[in-house]
Design an enzyme around this catalytic site. Structure first.
Site, PDB file in Angstrom:
ATOM      1  N   ASP A   1       0.614  -1.292   0.082  1.00 47.69           N
ATOM      2  CA  ASP A   1       0.025  -0.042  -0.025  1.00 47.69           C
ATOM      3  C   ASP A   1       0.746   1.295   0.115  1.00 47.69           C
ATOM      4  O   ASP A   1       0.543   1.971  -0.918  1.00 47.69           O
ATOM      5  CB  ASP A   1      -0.988  -0.037   1.136  1.00 47.69           C
TER       6      ASP A   1
ATOM      7  N   GLU B   1       1.238  -9.243  11.878  1.00 47.45           N
ATOM      8  CA  GLU B   1       0.716  -8.657  10.478  1.00 47.45           C
ATOM      9  C   GLU B   1       2.344  -8.619   9.904  1.00 47.45           C
ATOM     10  O   GLU B   1       2.389  -9.126   8.674  1.00 47.45           O
ATOM     11  CB  GLU B   1      -0.044  -7.484  10.453  1.00 47.45           C
TER      12      GLU B   1
END
Ligand code: GLC
Length: 435
Positions: free
Chosen positions: A169, A400
């Site tokens: 991202d 994550e």
């Protein structure tokens, strides 16, 4: 290592929402495209049915043109995520399914290699073989969409028009394109981020970046998520290394599977014959000794060393000399006290070891690069890439993503971003079981 198996399974079971898996609770409460692929690899180790249903539910959201969306909103009642299905408004495109609701962009096409790997691991499962035959044409349809719609000049390399499609991202790779994305603040719809109230703001993209994500989303919507208009207008237009490497790897897998099942693979072989050499020629950056992404809007390579360049190893794109250079780079980072593989160039002023895709370690990237290094015979480095991930998960939990500087990580008690994360559990499980 064995002690990681039980907790990894438990995470995957807990994140299973009767038909699909969420990446992590609260932060990402729906099904994400490439997350699901890696998740299926982990699920296979304890319940192949989960893996099959995971992929089935993802492909239930396939658009008529072939695209697999990056998010599938199986529940319309879950209101805690932004941008939700109503903000995407994907049904402006007549080929988007009415149910389940979806986003309007895609993510790396991991499904071909995931399916091949599941079949390698469970060759005797009749159910898996039957499912693979059913999924095969749907994956081919997805790849056809990439080459038809995302490669208008027929180069063999596909483009993305939103950073979220790349899976990385807020990588510094996109900074130049983001700076070029100018608009009047009043023209941006009102929106409220949800991510920063769940994860630490200093681990997440900035609001400058987020405004631009929303702007590019609006641009897609304006053109009904139809590539032609987007290709003409988008300030963000990139031929990405990771997107194309993953697609090429999955093409290879489809060719292997097609041959095994007696399906016609001529079309896939044609894509591959163009894509592989084009990637090797256009994206190799001799000065940086890695592959770099290409900015189609500005017409130049984006000269940064980062994790996408290394993903080419997994698709077996580099020559042996190029692969050696990539391997030497990883070895030097290891010698210098980094966990490998950091997501961005540690020597760049843009490196940020904590912020999302600007430096940390990402489990699914380690998984791919581990297998890529093995394919080239770099067993030592492959073992380090695996051991580093196992060490991080053992010390800091199934997060994550993780700190890449060893001295900093030594003072931490957790990883970064969401906890009990599905792809972290799945990739760990698969790597542990692969010994
Ligand atoms: C973030 C990541 C993306 C991932 C998603 C769900 O947006 O950058 O790659 O698919 O989270 O885990």
């Amino acid at each position: 290592m064995e002690q990681l198996v039980q907790p990894a399974q438990q995470i995957l079971i807990k994140n299973w929402k009767d038909g699909f898996t969420i990446p992590t609770s609260r932060l990402y409460p729906f099904q994400w495209n490439w997350d699901s692929g890696f998740t299926a690899l982990g699920q296979g180790h304890f319940d192949l049915d989960f893996a099959i249903r995971e992929l089935q539910s993802l492909f239930s959201a396939q658009w008529e043109n072939g695209m697999i969306p990056h998010i599938v909103f199986h529940s319309e009642n879950e209101k805690t995520y932004f941008p939700n299905y109503d903000f995407w408004d994907a049904n402006v495109n007549i080929g988007a399914p009415d149910k389940p609701k979806t986003s309007g962009i895609t993510q790396p096409a991991v499904h071909g290699f995931v399916l091949e790997r599941l079949l390698e691991q469970f060759p005797d499962s009749e159910k898996l073989v039957a499912f693979a035959k059913e999924l095969f044409p749907k994956i081919v349809k997805l790849h056809r969409w990439f080459y038809q719609y995302r490669d208008p000049e027929r180069e063999g390399l596909t483009f993305i028009f939103h950073p979220w499609e790349s899976g990385r991202d807020n990588s510094p790779l996109w900074d130049e394109s983001m700076d070029r994305t100018v608009f009047n603040k009043e023209d941006l719809p009102n929106y409220q981020r949800r991510d920063t109230s769940i994860a630490h703001a200093d681990e997440r993209p900035t609001s400058y970046q987020y405004d631009r994500y929303v702007y590019l989303l609006q641009l897609g919507k304006k053109y009904k998520y139809d590539e032609r208009g987007i290709f003409e207008e988008s300030p963000f237009l990139i031929q990405d290394t990771l997107m194309n490497a993953v697609l090429i790897k999955s093409n290879d897998s489809l060719i292997q599977l097609g041959k095994r099942f007696g399906f016609d693979t001529a079309e896939i072989e044609e894509w591959q014959q163009q894509a592989k050499p084009k990637f090797a020629e256009k994206l190799w950056n001799e000065e940086l000794e890695t592959f770099t992404v290409y900015d189609l809007r500005a017409n130049h390579a984006v000269s940064h060393k980062e994790i996408g360049g290394l993903s080419a190893l997994y698709a077996e794109i580099p020559t042996s000399l190029q692969a050696l250079k990539l391997n030497n780079y990883l070895q030097s980072l290891h010698q210098r006290g980094y966990y490998i593989c950091p997501s961005f160039d540690v020597d760049s002023p843009l490196f940020d070891s904590k912020r999302y895709w600007r430096g940390p370690i990402w489990p699914q990237m380690n998984w791919m690069i581990h297998h890529g290094l093995k394919a080239y015979g770099f067993e030592d480095t492959a073992a380090i890439v695996k051991a580093d991930l196992i060490e991080l998960v053992s010390k800091l939990g199934f997060y994550e993503y993780f700190e890449s500087q060893k001295d900093v990580a030594a003072r931490l008690e957790t990883g970064y971003g969401g906890g009990n994360f599905s792809w972290t559990a799945a990739c760990t499980l698969d790597l542990v079981r692969d010994c």
